[in-house]
Design a protein around this motif. Structure first.
Motif, PDB file in Angstrom:
ATOM      1  N   VAL A  14       0.849  -1.195   0.000  1.00 17.65           N
ATOM      2  CA  VAL A  14       0.000   0.000   0.000  1.00 17.65           C
ATOM      3  C   VAL A  14       0.881   1.240   0.000  1.00 17.65           C
ATOM      4  N   GLY A  15       0.511   2.217  -0.812  1.00 22.42           N
ATOM      5  CA  GLY A  15       1.256   3.466  -0.872  1.00 22.42           C
ATOM      6  C   GLY A  15       0.357   4.673  -0.686  1.00 22.42           C
ATOM      7  N   ASN A  16       0.946   5.852  -0.833  1.00 22.39           N
ATOM      8  CA  ASN A  16       0.207   7.126  -0.776  1.00 22.39           C
ATOM      9  C   ASN A  16      -0.522   7.333   0.554  1.00 22.39           C
ATOM     10  N   LEU A  17       0.154   6.994   1.655  1.00 19.80           N
ATOM     11  CA  LEU A  17      -0.443   7.185   2.981  1.00 19.80           C
ATOM     12  C   LEU A  17       0.172   8.356   3.735  1.00 19.80           C
ATOM     13  N   TYR A  18       1.341   8.788   3.309  1.00 20.31           N
ATOM     14  CA  TYR A  18       2.099   9.754   4.102  1.00 20.31           C
ATOM     15  C   TYR A  18       1.374  11.095   4.229  1.00 20.31           C
ATOM     16  N   ASP A  19       0.826  11.572   3.134  1.00 23.29           N
ATOM     17  CA  ASP A  19       0.118  12.860   3.192  1.00 23.29           C
ATOM     18  C   ASP A  19      -1.115  12.765   4.081  1.00 23.29           C
ATOM     19  N   ALA A  20      -1.762  11.603   4.107  1.00 19.48           N
ATOM     20  CA  ALA A  20      -2.915  11.418   4.991  1.00 19.48           C
ATOM     21  C   ALA A  20      -2.493  11.463   6.459  1.00 19.48           C
ATOM     22  N   ILE A  21      -1.326  10.920   6.761  1.00 15.48           N
ATOM     23  CA  ILE A  21      -0.812  10.977   8.135  1.00 15.48           C
ATOM     24  C   ILE A  21      -0.593  12.426   8.551  1.00 15.48           C
ATOM     25  N   ALA A  22      -0.086  13.246   7.622  1.00 17.64           N
ATOM     26  CA  ALA A  22       0.204  14.652   7.921  1.00 17.64           C
ATOM     27  C   ALA A  22      -1.012  15.558   7.794  1.00 17.64           C
TER      28      ALA A  22
ATOM     29  N   ASN B 136      -6.328  14.446  10.704  1.00 17.72           N
ATOM     30  CA  ASN B 136      -5.723  13.264  11.325  1.00 17.72           C
ATOM     31  C   ASN B 136      -4.841  13.651  12.507  1.00 17.72           C
ATOM     32  N   LEU B 137      -4.101  14.743  12.389  1.00 18.58           N
ATOM     33  CA  LEU B 137      -3.244  15.164  13.490  1.00 18.58           C
ATOM     34  C   LEU B 137      -4.072  15.607  14.693  1.00 18.58           C
ATOM     35  N   ARG B 138      -5.188  16.257  14.434  1.00 17.65           N
ATOM     36  CA  ARG B 138      -6.050  16.660  15.548  1.00 17.65           C
ATOM     37  C   ARG B 138      -6.642  15.421  16.237  1.00 17.65           C
ATOM     38  N   LEU B 139      -7.065  14.438  15.445  1.00 13.34           N
ATOM     39  CA  LEU B 139      -7.573  13.195  16.016  1.00 13.34           C
ATOM     40  C   LEU B 139      -6.479  12.492  16.828  1.00 13.34           C
ATOM     41  N   ALA B 140      -5.271  12.518  16.320  1.00 12.94           N
ATOM     42  CA  ALA B 140      -4.155  11.891  17.025  1.00 12.94           C
ATOM     43  C   ALA B 140      -3.936  12.538  18.392  1.00 12.94           C
ATOM     44  N   PHE B 141      -4.058  13.856  18.452  1.00 13.43           N
ATOM     45  CA  PHE B 141      -3.920  14.544  19.735  1.00 13.43           C
ATOM     46  C   PHE B 141      -4.978  14.076  20.721  1.00 13.43           C
ATOM     47  N   TRP B 142      -6.223  13.992  20.289  1.00 16.23           N
ATOM     48  CA  TRP B 142      -7.294  13.591  21.204  1.00 16.23           C
ATOM     49  C   TRP B 142      -7.121  12.154  21.679  1.00 16.23           C
ATOM     50  N   LYS B 143      -6.606  11.305  20.826  1.00 11.60           N
ATOM     51  CA  LYS B 143      -6.348   9.932  21.257  1.00 11.60           C
ATOM     52  C   LYS B 143      -5.177   9.872  22.232  1.00 11.60           C
ATOM     53  N   ALA B 144      -4.134  10.639  21.956  1.00  8.43           N
ATOM     54  CA  ALA B 144      -2.947  10.613  22.809  1.00  8.43           C
ATOM     55  C   ALA B 144      -3.231  11.163  24.203  1.00  8.43           C
TER      56      ALA B 144
ATOM     57  N   GLU C 253       5.806  13.003  20.670  1.00  2.00           N
ATOM     58  CA  GLU C 253       6.001  11.780  19.894  1.00  2.00           C
ATOM     59  C   GLU C 253       4.789  10.856  19.984  1.00  2.00           C
ATOM     60  N   ARG C 254       4.106  10.874  21.113  1.00  2.00           N
ATOM     61  CA  ARG C 254       2.896  10.056  21.225  1.00  2.00           C
ATOM     62  C   ARG C 254       1.845  10.507  20.218  1.00  2.00           C
ATOM     63  N   VAL C 255       1.735  11.806  20.034  1.00  2.00           N
ATOM     64  CA  VAL C 255       0.797  12.312  19.027  1.00  2.00           C
ATOM     65  C   VAL C 255       1.205  11.809  17.639  1.00  2.00           C
ATOM     66  N   LEU C 256       2.493  11.839  17.358  1.00  2.00           N
ATOM     67  CA  LEU C 256       2.994  11.340  16.078  1.00  2.00           C
ATOM     68  C   LEU C 256       2.651   9.860  15.898  1.00  2.00           C
TER      69      LEU C 256
ATOM     70  N   ASN D 161      -3.371   5.776  13.109  1.00  2.00           N
ATOM     71  CA  ASN D 161      -4.704   6.120  12.589  1.00  2.00           C
ATOM     72  C   ASN D 161      -4.844   5.722  11.123  1.00  2.00           C
ATOM     73  N   VAL D 162      -3.800   5.956  10.360  1.00  2.00           N
ATOM     74  CA  VAL D 162      -3.835   5.729   8.919  1.00  2.00           C
ATOM     75  C   VAL D 162      -3.367   4.323   8.549  1.00  2.00           C
ATOM     76  N   CYS D 163      -2.369   3.816   9.268  1.00  2.00           N
ATOM     77  CA  CYS D 163      -1.735   2.548   8.876  1.00  2.00           C
ATOM     78  C   CYS D 163      -2.384   1.313   9.498  1.00  2.00           C
ATOM     79  N   GLU D 164      -3.202   1.492  10.502  1.00  3.98           N
ATOM     80  CA  GLU D 164      -3.785   0.325  11.183  1.00  3.98           C
ATOM     81  C   GLU D 164      -4.505  -0.630  10.228  1.00  3.98           C
ATOM     82  N   PRO D 165      -5.306  -0.161   9.274  1.00  2.00           N
ATOM     83  CA  PRO D 165      -5.976  -1.108   8.373  1.00  2.00           C
ATOM     84  C   PRO D 165      -5.003  -1.971   7.572  1.00  2.00           C
ATOM     85  N   VAL D 166      -3.835  -1.439   7.250  1.00  2.00           N
ATOM     86  CA  VAL D 166      -2.849  -2.221   6.506  1.00  2.00           C
ATOM     87  C   VAL D 166      -2.260  -3.309   7.399  1.00  2.00           C
ATOM     88  N   PHE D 167      -1.927  -2.942   8.621  1.00  2.00           N
ATOM     89  CA  PHE D 167      -1.442  -3.948   9.568  1.00  2.00           C
ATOM     90  C   PHE D 167      -2.502  -5.020   9.800  1.00  2.00           C
TER      91      PHE D 167
END
Length: 333
Positions: free
Chosen positions: A4-12, A16-24, A82-85, A91-97
């Motif tokens: 799977v490719g083209n995920l990096y921009d979705a991570i940034a 997604n970053l705001r969601l990452a903060f709320w989860k962290a 780093e936890r937010v990162l 958030n984005v890669c979990e479905p691939v794993f």
């Protein structure tokens, strides 16, 4: 499995970053570093986005502490930034794993936690006469960096993302190029993905009849003791040669004696607490009750600590044991 490719921009991405903060921040409200990040949230997330897109994220600002329950382990925890990162990545890669995981893997997966694992174990225990229990010696500390990186290359094809994975893996080592930190969210997914190679081999080539894995602990069921002895030799060789991992001595026994796993004893018709879990409950409840009686804790703090403790033991047949411990320390059931 197609990469799977083209995920990096979705991570940034901003959302997604705001969601990452709320989860962290879950369960960490009130901590100084979390509150400082929250008060400067827009700037913090913008800076993280800029660093991601420029591929200049700083990895490895860890602090270390040792836990002794259920066994001694050195925990390597990232700071809040780093936890937010890590959450943004997962958030984005979990479905691939998740796509590569087998049905009988039960760690770091939604809906596939402790109780789901034990329910599956109960079914196997009712069906098969013998079990073989194995686990990896110092799994996180002994993992060779190069091999999980190879696994990640077979899941993902975005070079920027793979470079970020490499940074996370290379940010820690117990010995040269060996070891990933216990305590990082991404590490849990890397570790689970790495042993999924063994899962597929056992289920698709060895064709074991009954199997579960919870991170680096795994159990194989069979109706023939001799077959399990042979499987034990095969899996030990596979782990050493293919994964660079050493297994601890095996536990091979009849299922009616009970399978000790995850702090429980799983029998064909019931689940009981393992000895270490009984001691842990008694010791911790006595400590919590002491803190309440001495005024070190209020009732709310006492309840917040006791609730998860009692929830854990209630899964097993433990009512009489719980009441006896409460009576012993003077805490009314």
């Amino acid at each position: 499995m197609k990469r799977v490719g083209n995920l990096y921009d979705a991570i940034a991405g901003h959302d997604n970053l705001r969601l990452a903060f709320w989860k962290a921040r879950r369960g960490k409200d009130g901590k100084p570093e979390v509150e400082a990040y929250r008060l400067n949230l827009v700037d913090e997330l913008c800076e993280l986005r800029v660093r991601l897109l420029a591929e200049t994220c700083v990895i490895g600002n860890y602090h270390y502490f040792t836990i002794y329950d259920p066994k001694e382990r050195l925990i390597c925890a990232a700071d809040f930034r780093e936890r937010v990162l890590h959450h943004a990545i997962i958030n984005v890669c979990e479905p691939v794993f998740e796509r590569y995981q087998v049905f009988d893997s039960f760690a770091s997966r939604r809906g596939r936690g402790l109780h789901a694992c034990l329910e599956r174990a109960k079914k196997h225990t009712r069906r098969y006469a013998w079990y073989l229990k194995l686990d990896v010696r110092k799994y996180f500390d002994s993992m060779p960096h190069v091999l999980p990186k190879g696994c990640l290359c077979r899941r993902f094809k975005d070079n920027r993302l793979l470079g970020l994975f490499d940074k996370i893996i290379d940010s820690y080592a117990v010995s040269p190029r060996h070891g990933i930190p216990i305590g990082n969210l991404a590490s849990q997914y890397f570790a689970n993905d790495y042993l999924a190679v063994m899962d597929h081999w056992l289920l698709e080539q060895v064709r074991v009849p009954g199997y579960i894995r919870y991170m680096d602990d795994f159990v194989i069921w069979h109706n023939e003791k001799k077959a399990l002895n042979e499987i034990e030799r095969e899996v030990r060789t596979f782990c050493l040669k293919q994964l660079g991992l050493e297994l601890k001595p095996p536990c091979l026994n009849r299922t009616f004696t009970g399978v000790t796993m995850l702090g429980y004893r799983v029998f064909p018709d019931r689940v009981r607490l393992a000895a270490r879990s009984r001691k842990r409950f008694a010791d911790k409840l006595a400590l919590f009750w002491h803190k309440l009686q001495k005024g070190e804790w209020g009732e709310d703090e006492f309840a917040a600590h006791v609730l998860p403790l009692t929830s854990y033991v209630r899964y097993a047949e433990s009512a009489g044991f719980r009441n006896a411990i409460m009576k012993t320390i003077g805490c009314s059931p």
